[in-house]
Motif scaffolding. Structure first.
Motif, PDB file in Angstrom:
ATOM      1  N   PHE A 142       0.813  -1.212   0.000  1.00 19.59           N
ATOM      2  CA  PHE A 142       0.000   0.000   0.000  1.00 19.59           C
ATOM      3  C   PHE A 142       0.842   1.254   0.000  1.00 19.59           C
ATOM      4  O   PHE A 142       0.459   2.270  -0.563  1.00 19.59           O
ATOM      5  CB  PHE A 142      -0.917   0.016   1.218  1.00 19.59           C
ATOM      6  N   TYR A 143       2.007   1.189   0.645  1.00 17.79           N
ATOM      7  CA  TYR A 143       2.827   2.386   0.801  1.00 17.79           C
ATOM      8  C   TYR A 143       3.312   2.906  -0.548  1.00 17.79           C
ATOM      9  O   TYR A 143       3.129   4.070  -0.894  1.00 17.79           O
ATOM     10  CB  TYR A 143       4.002   2.032   1.716  1.00 17.79           C
ATOM     11  N   TRP A 146       0.480   4.209  -2.811  1.00 19.63           N
ATOM     12  CA  TRP A 146       0.054   5.576  -2.504  1.00 19.63           C
ATOM     13  C   TRP A 146       1.063   6.588  -3.020  1.00 19.63           C
ATOM     14  O   TRP A 146       0.706   7.586  -3.648  1.00 19.63           O
ATOM     15  CB  TRP A 146      -0.134   5.686  -0.997  1.00 19.63           C
ATOM     16  N   ILE A 147       2.362   6.293  -2.790  1.00 20.40           N
ATOM     17  CA  ILE A 147       3.387   7.231  -3.249  1.00 20.40           C
ATOM     18  C   ILE A 147       3.352   7.349  -4.759  1.00 20.40           C
ATOM     19  O   ILE A 147       3.435   8.448  -5.324  1.00 20.40           O
ATOM     20  CB  ILE A 147       4.775   6.779  -2.776  1.00 20.40           C
ATOM     21  N   GLU A 150       0.325   9.543  -5.895  1.00 16.92           N
ATOM     22  CA  GLU A 150       0.485  10.964  -5.571  1.00 16.92           C
ATOM     23  C   GLU A 150       1.510  11.640  -6.470  1.00 16.92           C
ATOM     24  O   GLU A 150       1.275  12.691  -7.065  1.00 16.92           O
ATOM     25  CB  GLU A 150       0.934  11.102  -4.116  1.00 16.92           C
ATOM     26  N   PHE A 151       2.674  10.963  -6.565  1.00 14.95           N
ATOM     27  CA  PHE A 151       3.804  11.476  -7.301  1.00 14.95           C
ATOM     28  C   PHE A 151       3.423  11.540  -8.788  1.00 14.95           C
ATOM     29  O   PHE A 151       3.702  12.519  -9.483  1.00 14.95           O
ATOM     30  CB  PHE A 151       4.919  10.487  -6.960  1.00 14.95           C
TER      31      PHE A 151
END
Lengths: 512, 124, 84
Positions: A142-143, A146-147, A150-151
């Motif tokens: 998940f980490y 998400w990054i 967003e990025f």
């Protein structure tokens, strides 16, 4: 177990090389020859790495989630320790990243020919866009998911704003404002899933949900599902937020739109598969995804019919065809998922052909509106041939690649007992044909209009100007048309790559 | 009667921040105000994420030379929330920078900060 | 039974709420930027209380110096007061 588990060498390279290249070309800023050499050689290196790499995992904590042999390292004692940040490079990842690297090489080459100055930063942004898409498609935690999202959405704004027109700056501003909402929603959704399961690894979370009978029971899961669907819609440009994404596609340079649409197709595929793996136990999950996809397809194609500018026609067609990709994925059957993934591959290829032709039309210096330019067929017949092949592929005419994937999608829809969706897919392909040929007839085939002076600078021409079509654009068109015909005649070349992924998503969803 | 804990309090603060930020982003017309509302919204989400992982009477999840390695996993707060928040703060700064840059460019073009005038759709 | 720790927590939560709302009610954008910085200080204290000292430090630096600085650059390049 039978063999030692090692990290795959190629995954860090696929992420680190584009980031380093981006930093380097940004520092060089305006030294044209150095930037060209570095950017082109690094994009070709990426293509080579993606082609020769074997399949495997990369773990950042040294602890695998799911062992490739079939075992599983579930242990209550170490769960608080385990972050299990995990990447996976498999057959789906390979075919998509190879195509994306090929497109990156062409786009970088074209942009060094076209832009007059300050292209170091711009090429850096294109490389970072590649990185974000590569992260999203390989991720299994998940980490990083998400990054990556967003990025990726920040980079989309950057690439769009680089084209320098007022409409593109507005599109970038709106897109970035909305990224705040979707990013916040996604963070909350991931935190809720984490709170329910305690794992940041997607395989672990799915395994926990299936072992503990959470599916369908907990209201928290519905909230998490809703927020994740919101960010999926936003990242891929699906129905309720499609004006944001179509503005982005239409306002960027057409060659940048090639990478933008590739990135959003990859996001759609990757996040769609993750949502399907996590939430296929929820009642209504597939139905919600299916409804969103159908609305996207129909809205996109109707909006495309109304446009009078080739760029904006293509922008809305890209939106509409992302709906075709997600219809396949959200059907949730093996045939449906294969169809959706194959549609994504084909979509990237034929939309790139059309966008390259649109870029070439811009070099004639009169914009891409059907009222301002006509009669290109006489001066460049090869370009006309290419755009017609692209349009035929997009509308699913037999010897080309679009036909094969739409056939699989229609069969999958019929197999699920949903003939309405098969009819809608047929309607979309027919309407795509009409929308494209309206533009193509006016711009390419209609005899040159005497009242329109070709070469008169229009509003768009301030940024691109009158310049000859670079040779590399024709090379790119030839390569892409070759791929389109080969995939249309021998679809098994791609289907062999996608089969395994689809089987895994349906039958063993916890295996990435 | 619900006992008011630190976690509940910080949830309330997060809810206030999210509501205020969302309201500002949707209803305020000034672009700079919208950007400030965006920072408030992301602060609220950060606070919610950190307080989800809070353990009453736990320890910060940073290994210090004196701490016991065996007990650490059972006492420390859940690290995923703070981990994601650390990145969220950085991403928030870069998003704000992009928003401010675009706002300056659009202000030079239109001479106003009103979102209703600047972001009005214009299509050939 | 309310101890000193909880009183500080109450104060900080109220400071966050007031800072957020007051920042958006200002007509003067510069004052709004400074108030959002004040809200970040209170938030940093709450992070500290929630056992995330690394985040507290980051939030204190980023939220009170970097973010207001970026917004203030934007205000100086555009206009200071909100239009009617």
């Amino acid at each position: 177990m039978n063999e030692p588990i090692t990290n795959l060498w190629s995954i860090p390279l696929l992420i680190v090389i584009p980031i380093l290249t981006a930093i380097l070309v940004n520092l060089l800023y305006n030294k044209a020859n150095a930037i060209k050499t570095i950017a082109i050689s690094s994009s070709i290196t990426l293509l080579a790495i993606a082609l020769i790499s074997p399949f495997g995992f990369q773990w950042f904590t040294g602890q695998p989630g799911v062992i490739p042999g079939g075992g599983y390292t579930f242990s209550a004692d170490i769960f608080a320790w385990r972050l299990s940040l995990e990447y996976y490079y498999g057959s789906l990842q390979q075919i998509l990243i190879v195509i994306m690297s090929l497109l990156l090489a062409f786009v970088v080459f074209i942009s060094t020919r076209v832009l007059k100055k300050n292209f170091g930063t711009y090429i850096g942004l294109l490389f970072l866009l590649y990185t974000s898409a590569a992260i999203i498609i390989m991720v299994n935690d998940f980490y990083h998911l998400w990054i990556g999202v967003e990025f990726g959405s920040l980079l989309v704004a950057g690439v769009v704003a680089a084209s320098g027109e007022s409409i593109s700056q507005k599109a970038a501003l709106k897109y970035t404002f909305f990224s705040a909402l979707s990013g916040a929603g996604m963070a909350i959704s991931l935190a809720l899933i984490l709170g329910l399961t305690g794992y940041s690894n997607i395989s672990d979370a799915i395994r926990f949900m299936s072992n503990n009978q959470l599916g369908g029971m907990s209201g928290v899961l519905y909230v998490a599902f809703g927020f994740l669907i919101l960010s999926w819609i936003y990242a891929g440009g699906l129905a309720p937020t499609h004006p944001l994404k179509s503005d982005v596609y239409g306002a960027a340079y057409p060659h940048a739109t090639i990478l933008l649409q590739t990135q959003s197709k990859l996001m759609l595929v990757a996040m769609g598969l993750i949502i399907l793996r996590l939430f296929s136990g929820l009642p209504f999950a597939k139905e919600v995804m299916l409804a969103i996809s159908v609305i996207t397809m129909m809205l996109g194609v109707v909006m495309a019919l109304l446009q009078t500018d080739f760029r904006w026609t293509l922008a809305y067609l890209i939106i509409s065809h992302s709906g075709l990709v997600t219809v396949g994925i959200s059907l949730g059957t093996v045939a449906g998922i294969i169809g959706g993934l194959f549609q994504a591959v084909n979509d990237i290829i034929y939309m790139s052909i059309l966008l390259l032709c649109c870029e070439a039309v811009l070099y004639f210096g009169s914009g891409t509106s059907i009222r301002s330019i006509s009669g290109i067929a006489k001066s460049s017949p090869w370009l006309t041939g290419a755009v017609i092949v692209g349009a035929l592929a997009a509308s699913g005419i037999p010897p080309l690649n679009g036909f094969q994937s739409e056939l699989i999608l229609i069969q999958a829809a019929l197999g699920q007992g949903l003939p309405e969706i098969a009819v809608i897919i047929l309607m979309v392909s027919v309407t795509t044909f009409i929308a494209l040929f309206k533009s193509i007839y006016s711009i390419f085939l209609r005899p040159a209009d005497q009242t329109i002076i070709v070469g008169k600078p229009s509003a768009d021409a301030t940024t691109t100007g009158l310049s000859p079509v670079p040779k590399v654009l024709f090379l790119a068109l030839a390569v892409l048309i070759g791929i389109a015909i080969i995939l249309g005649v021998y679809p098994n070349l791609a289907l062999n790559f996608l089969n395994e992924t689809a089987m895994k998503v349906v039958y063993v969803p916890w295996v990435p | 009667m619900i006992e008011i804990t630190l976690q509940l309090l910080s949830f309330i603060a997060a809810a206030i921040l999210v509501i205020v930020g969302l309201t500002g982003m949707l209803f305020l017309d000034n672009l700079i105000k919208k950007i400030i509302s965006f920072t408030l919204l992301s602060d609220g989400v950060n606070l919610a994420l950190v307080s989800l992982g809070y353990v009453e009477g736990g320890i910060a999840s940073i290994l210090t030379p004196g701490s016991s390695v065996v007990d650490f996993p059972y006492n420390a707060i859940l690290i995923f929330g703070p981990g994601i928040v650390l990145t969220n703060i950085v991403i928030g700064v870069s998003t704000t920078a992009i928003l401010v840059a675009l706002t300056i460019v659009l202000y030079k073009r239109y001479g106003t900060l009103k979102a209703s005038k600047v972001l009005k759709g214009e299509r050939k | 039974m309310i101890d000193a720790f909880m009183i500080v927590a109450y104060v900080m939560v109220i400071a966050v709420a007031i800072g957020a709302i007051a920042a958006l009610l200002q007509k003067d954008l510069l004052r709004a930027a400074f108030l959002s910085g004040a809200e970040s200080v209170a938030l940093a204290f709450i992070f500290q209380a929630l056992l995330a000292p690394d985040l507290g430090l980051t939030q204190a630096i980023v939220g009170t110096v970097l973010l207001p600085a970026i917004i203030i650059i934007g205000i100086f390049k555009t206009r200071r007061h909100e239009e009617e």
